[in-house]
Design a protein around this motif. Sequence first.
Motif, PDB file in Angstrom:
ATOM      1  N   GLU A  46       0.825  -1.213   0.000  1.00  0.00           N
ATOM      2  CA  GLU A  46       0.000   0.000   0.000  1.00  0.00           C
ATOM      3  C   GLU A  46       0.859   1.263   0.000  1.00  0.00           C
ATOM      4  O   GLU A  46       1.866   1.350   0.694  1.00  0.00           O
ATOM      5  N   TYR A  47       0.461   2.209  -0.829  1.00  0.00           N
ATOM      6  CA  TYR A  47       1.173   3.493  -0.913  1.00  0.00           C
ATOM      7  C   TYR A  47       0.157   4.618  -0.854  1.00  0.00           C
ATOM      8  O   TYR A  47      -1.032   4.412  -1.061  1.00  0.00           O
ATOM      9  N   LEU A  48       0.653   5.838  -0.612  1.00  0.00           N
ATOM     10  CA  LEU A  48      -0.210   7.012  -0.695  1.00  0.00           C
ATOM     11  C   LEU A  48       0.140   7.776  -1.967  1.00  0.00           C
ATOM     12  O   LEU A  48       1.309   8.089  -2.220  1.00  0.00           O
ATOM     13  N   ALA A  49      -0.899   8.050  -2.744  1.00  0.00           N
ATOM     14  CA  ALA A  49      -0.677   8.719  -4.031  1.00  0.00           C
ATOM     15  C   ALA A  49      -1.162  10.155  -3.964  1.00  0.00           C
ATOM     16  O   ALA A  49      -2.031  10.501  -3.166  1.00  0.00           O
ATOM     17  N   TYR A  50      -0.576  10.966  -4.804  1.00  0.00           N
ATOM     18  CA  TYR A  50      -1.048  12.346  -4.946  1.00  0.00           C
ATOM     19  C   TYR A  50      -2.279  12.364  -5.840  1.00  0.00           C
ATOM     20  O   TYR A  50      -2.397  11.553  -6.775  1.00  0.00           O
ATOM     21  N   GLU A  51      -3.133  13.275  -5.580  1.00  0.00           N
ATOM     22  CA  GLU A  51      -4.275  13.541  -6.453  1.00  0.00           C
ATOM     23  C   GLU A  51      -3.729  13.887  -7.848  1.00  0.00           C
ATOM     24  O   GLU A  51      -2.785  14.668  -7.957  1.00  0.00           O
ATOM     25  N   GLY A  52      -4.313  13.310  -8.874  1.00  0.00           N
ATOM     26  CA  GLY A  52      -3.887  13.662 -10.237  1.00  0.00           C
ATOM     27  C   GLY A  52      -2.683  12.893 -10.740  1.00  0.00           C
ATOM     28  O   GLY A  52      -2.297  13.014 -11.897  1.00  0.00           O
ATOM     29  N   GLU A  53      -2.075  12.087  -9.881  1.00  0.00           N
ATOM     30  CA  GLU A  53      -0.933  11.288 -10.303  1.00  0.00           C
ATOM     31  C   GLU A  53      -1.416  10.122 -11.171  1.00  0.00           C
ATOM     32  O   GLU A  53      -2.478   9.561 -10.915  1.00  0.00           O
ATOM     33  N   THR A  54      -0.636   9.727 -12.154  1.00  0.00           N
ATOM     34  CA  THR A  54      -0.999   8.530 -12.905  1.00  0.00           C
ATOM     35  C   THR A  54      -0.447   7.306 -12.170  1.00  0.00           C
ATOM     36  O   THR A  54       0.439   7.433 -11.309  1.00  0.00           O
ATOM     37  N   ILE A  55      -0.944   6.146 -12.552  1.00  0.00           N
ATOM     38  CA  ILE A  55      -0.433   4.903 -11.945  1.00  0.00           C
ATOM     39  C   ILE A  55       1.068   4.802 -12.210  1.00  0.00           C
ATOM     40  O   ILE A  55       1.844   4.407 -11.342  1.00  0.00           O
TER      41      ILE A  55
END
Lengths: 197, 249
Positions: free
Chosen positions: B18-27
């Motif tokens: 599990e990771y935390l992604a930024y809004e708007g980031e692509t996979i």
Amino acid sequence: MSTPNGNGNGQPRKLRFATAWLGGCSGCHMSFLDLDELLFDLAEHVEVVFGPLTDVKEFPPDVDIALVEGAVTNDDNVELGRAVRANTRVVVSFGDCAVTGNVTSLRNAMGDPDPMVRRVYVEHPDINGAVPTEVVPALLPQAEPLHELIPVDVYMPGCPPSAERIRNVLFRLVESLEAGQGIPAMDWRTPDDLRFG
Amino acid sequence: MSRRASRPSLPVTIDGEEYLAYEGETILDLARRVGVRIPTLCQLDGLSVFGGCRLCVVQTEGDHRLKPACATEVTGDLEVTTSTHEIREHRRRIVELLFAEGNHICAFCVSTGHCELQDLATEHNVDHIHYDYEYPRNTVDASHPKYLLDRDRCVLCTRCVRVCDEFEGAHVWDIAQRGSESRIVAGLDIPWGESESCTWCGKCVLVCPTGALSFKGRSTGEMVHDPEVIAFLSRARREGEWVGRKEQV
Ligand code: SF4
Ligand code: SF4
Ligand code: SF4
Ligand code: FES
């Protein structure tokens, strides 16, 4: 097909090893010779029964491993390629010309080879302006990779495959056949064994 | 990524982690940020997204279709799988088809040893091409005084089209025709050397992943591209790194 081990008198039977030269520049064979002192190690495990370095005209029966260099580009290649398949347990597509068509297949994009052959043999030479019909085998419409002609068991790309790559693949094959295990699953190859060009 | 919130907040799972992604980031952005390798070809940091080559496909939970990681934005609670047997096979087939539809003679290519397609073949255990080769009759455009276009090696990634349009503002390149007839053309299909919009900047040559675009005079294996230069330019543009000079004037 003979059994992989033993000749009935206690000696382990040496594997019967062949090389064949189809439409290639013989660079792959040169690279094979670059095995240098490893050729002695190889000779302890195999008997060379056919190839440009032997004086044998007919491809012999019961061959265990054959390295086939070159694309299938003329009538002779078709004949020899089929003879290899019919008499060999493990056919190795040896080098880029056999694997991909490579340089030998450059002519394919130009279509029918006849105009090219005429240009070389009829329009340009000063003497004997005729397309040879004897000794020089007729070109096929296209130069194709070996696997388009016959089923291939192992692919060894490279132009030429380095001696290192040949060693990795060939010695592993020899080991496996000697142990009576057939062709090892191909996942043992490293990225160094797998590269076009 | 200037829109990026200060902290990554979307929980996304990649291959079970599990990771935390930024809004708007692509996979793809996320995968690269956390060190998960997803192969790519048409994608290039700094250029707009094309999403055409499909090398970067991944699986997301609850959707049986494979998705291009470079063109798919993350959403919260997304579960991504980047490497199953099926995905790898899919990618391998794409690589093989690219070889089959061009004329790739690696042994005598300007880019051998520095080619993204050749590397992808090795990465995907491509030891031969299962498909029939097309042997297309392609053309070479050697009309430019400095550069060369060999369509035999072109994989139609459109990096050249995008960089010329988005960074040089010249828009020399386009794709003409469709399907298997598609090919890169300068202007309205004129010889490159006759293009009045080409500024000779060489960016298209630097970003080309294969031996299709090269500097003239390079021999076998001598063409080394430099696609990273675009990420550098893109960051400089975004951060206004070169604006200082203007202010000093
Ligand atoms: S462009 Fe790449 S894959 Fe194609 S021939 Fe050149 S080195 Fe090989
Ligand atoms: S050299 Fe520059 S201007 Fe000319 S086609 Fe390439 S990117 Fe466009
Ligand atoms: S010329 Fe190079 S950069 Fe342009 S589409 Fe072809 S492979 Fe891509
Ligand atoms: S890298 Fe994503 S589609 Fe080409």
